[in-house]
Design an enzyme around this catalytic site. Structure first.
Site, short mmCIF file in Angstrom:
data_model
loop_
_atom_site.label_atom_id
_atom_site.label_comp_id
_atom_site.label_asym_id
_atom_site.label_seq_id
_atom_site.Cartn_x
_atom_site.Cartn_y
_atom_site.Cartn_z
N ALA A 85 26.12 28.08 51.38
CA ALA A 85 25.23 29.07 50.83
C ALA A 85 25.89 29.78 49.67
O ALA A 85 27.03 30.19 49.77
CB ALA A 85 24.83 30.07 51.91
N CYS A 86 25.14 29.94 48.57
CA CYS A 86 25.73 30.49 47.36
C CYS A 86 24.74 31.40 46.64
O CYS A 86 23.59 31.50 47.02
CB CYS A 86 26.15 29.37 46.41
SG CYS A 86 27.20 28.10 47.15
N THR A 87 25.22 32.06 45.58
CA THR A 87 24.37 32.86 44.71
C THR A 87 24.72 32.50 43.27
O THR A 87 25.89 32.49 42.90
CB THR A 87 24.58 34.36 44.94
OG1 THR A 87 24.39 34.67 46.32
CG2 THR A 87 23.60 35.17 44.10
N GLU A 134 24.15 25.09 44.07
CA GLU A 134 23.41 26.11 44.79
C GLU A 134 22.59 25.38 45.85
O GLU A 134 21.73 24.57 45.53
CB GLU A 134 22.46 26.86 43.84
CG GLU A 134 21.62 27.93 44.50
CD GLU A 134 22.42 29.17 44.83
OE1 GLU A 134 22.07 29.84 45.83
OE2 GLU A 134 23.38 29.48 44.11
N ASN A 161 28.88 32.16 43.30
CA ASN A 161 29.75 32.31 44.46
C ASN A 161 29.65 31.04 45.30
O ASN A 161 28.54 30.65 45.67
CB ASN A 161 29.34 33.50 45.32
CG ASN A 161 29.75 34.83 44.73
OD1 ASN A 161 30.45 34.88 43.72
ND2 ASN A 161 29.31 35.92 45.34
#
Length: 489
Positions: A20-22, A112, A41
């Protein structure tokens, strides 16, 4: 001191979706210095020690690239462009490349994690066994891509031919702009070029909507993107109106309203003051937005470090492991990157990767010029075992200690790293001025300047981390001594 605090706070960062990323993208007319920025991230596990590599330009024979996470393979190009990337494993320097630039000035960030429409996946599933995924994308595309758009086309062709092993979004950048690609299903995809006045935020969800197949200067896709959706009965032009990629190929459920949308919401409200959107109506969030002030690298850092500070949703300050809103800054982030392209500068200093190892809220962003030698400290350590010599673990230890009592220790960590970043910025300005004065006439001396910068800033960052470790342990020792004050002689 609360002995169970570290478990409680770390628990607040854990979810079933560990990949999981942003992502944050910013066009050059929306930045204060005319630079393009792509940032993300990378959230997976705090026990991953990412290694930062420069891969050389090389002539290949008949070898092929082989994934370390599934059976995906792809022929190596006749000539591999030099490029930078990350790795999750000591002996596998082409594993989970994550982000980097190549020698032609193309940068990318992958991936992502996003989730596609189950109806579409039922008829066009992911190719888990031999499709391309996060482990392979950067290390397959960057050795080949001549432009950001070329990178999109290359990845798109692989998705069509070999399939995607998972849902993902990938960002590309060069001196002419930013492209963003999202999967729609196992073999369907679309990409768009970011308007230079806009920024874009994604948080584990397909965000792209508008698509104009005849405008190939701004949109690209798999050739059957729309016809496939019509054939499956998911999109009806007569009834649904203009094609909407998100409505057709993505998901939008209750989990998105707690796990994903709050992250997009908080950044959009940081960058676009007065925006009227609310979490009650997340479908009204703009996909692309213009900021109300020119954005800087520091604004991107603030976005990637956000955990709803000053609100009731801050899981760390409020010591709430059951917080419903997933913050942007989580403990399990193993690295965060900000890739900046400044088109008016020579490529060696015009392309900068700001890297944060570990939890973004409690780590410094260290600057790396694309033309500089990467110090060995960023390419050592085995990941799952703490050590005393790798950059990752020196920085991660500070974060782990600080999380035992966030409210007491986080302020001193943030203050120390803010001072480091201010000093680094001044050194960058000085280094770039010297570089510009000599790079045409004394290229070797100019190169040495960049290499010296990396060693100097690395030593300063690690010295700051060491001082912080000792300062926190000193205070923890005092806390324990105060707690266990037994009476008597």
């Amino acid at each position: 001191m609360k002995s169970t605090l570290i478990c409680a706070v770390v628990a607040a960062t854990i979810s079933p979706s560990i990949f999981a990323c942003t992502t944050i993208l910013i066009g050059n007319q929306a930045t204060i210095d005319g630079s393009y920025i792509i940032a993300r991230n990378a959230d997976h596990s705090p026990l991953v020690n990412p290694h930062w590599f420069n891969h050389p330009h090389q002539i290949n024979t008949h070898d092929e690239f082989k994934s370390n996470s599934n059976s995906f393979t792809y022929p190596l190009p006749k000539t591999s462009l030099a490029y930078s990337s990350f790795s999750k494993a000591k002996t596998q320097d082409t594993s989970f490349g994550s982000a980097g630039f190549n020698e032609l000035g193309v940068g990318m960030s992958a991936t992502e994690t996003i989730y596609n429409n189950p109806t579409m996946l039922a008829v066009d599933p992911y190719n888990d066994e031999t499709g391309i995924n996060e482990d392979s994308i950067v290390n397959v595309i960057l050795p080949r891509a001549k432009t950001a758009k070329d990178g999109v086309k290359l990845l798109g062709r692989i998705i069509e031919e070999k399939g995607a092993a998972e849902g993902f979004g990938v960002a590309f950048v060069d001196k002419t702009g930013i492209w963003y690609l999202e999967t729609g299903s196992g073999h369907q995809w679309m990409a768009t070029k970011l308007d230079n006045h806009d920024y874009f935020v994604s948080a584990n969800q397909g965000r792209l909507q508008r698509f104009h197949p005849n405008d190939t200067d701004k949109y690209l896709s798999s050739p059957t993107l729309i016809t496939f959706a019509i054939a499956q009965g998911v999109y009806n032009p007569a009834h649904d109106g203009p094609f909407n990629f998100h409505k057709t190929y993505s998901v939008d459920n209750a989990n998105d309203r707690l796990y994903n949308y709050p992250r997009v919401h908080v950044i959009q409200h940081m960058y676009s003051h007065g925006i009227k959107t609310t979490l009650a109506n997340p479908l009204e969030f703009p996909v692309f937005a213009m900021p109300t002030h020119k954005l800087s690298v520091n604004d991107v850092k603030k976005g990637l470090r956000n955990h709803y500070q000053g609100s009731t949703h801050d899981p760390y300050a409020n010591v709430n492991p059951n917080e419903a809103y997933r913050p942007i800054s989580v403990f399990r982030t193993y690295q965060s990157h900000i890739l900046q392209v400044r088109p008016t500068l020579p490529q060696a200093i015009g392309e900068v990767a700001y890297i944060g190892w570990g939890m973004t809220d409690l780590t410094p962003y260290i600057a790396f010029y694309q033309g500089a030698k990467i110090p060995a400290i960023y390419k050592t350590g085995i990941g799952k075992t703490a050590d005393n010599f790798s950059a990752y673990w020196q920085l991660r230890k500070v974060q782990t200690l600080a999380m035992t009592d966030y409210n007491q220790f986080a302020p001193m960590v943030k203050s120390a790293y803010a001072k480091f970043e201010k000093k680094q910025k001044a050194l960058m300005k000085e280094t770039e001025k010297k570089y510009l004065a000599i790079y045409k006439t004394q290229p070797q001396k100019a190169q040495a300047l960049l290499n010296d910068f990396e060693l100097t800033t690395t030593n300063q960052a690690m010295a700051t981390a060491s001082k912080l470790q000792n300062a926190i342990i000193t205070q923890m020792t005092s806390n324990i001594n105060t707690t266990y004050q037994f009476s008597g002689a």
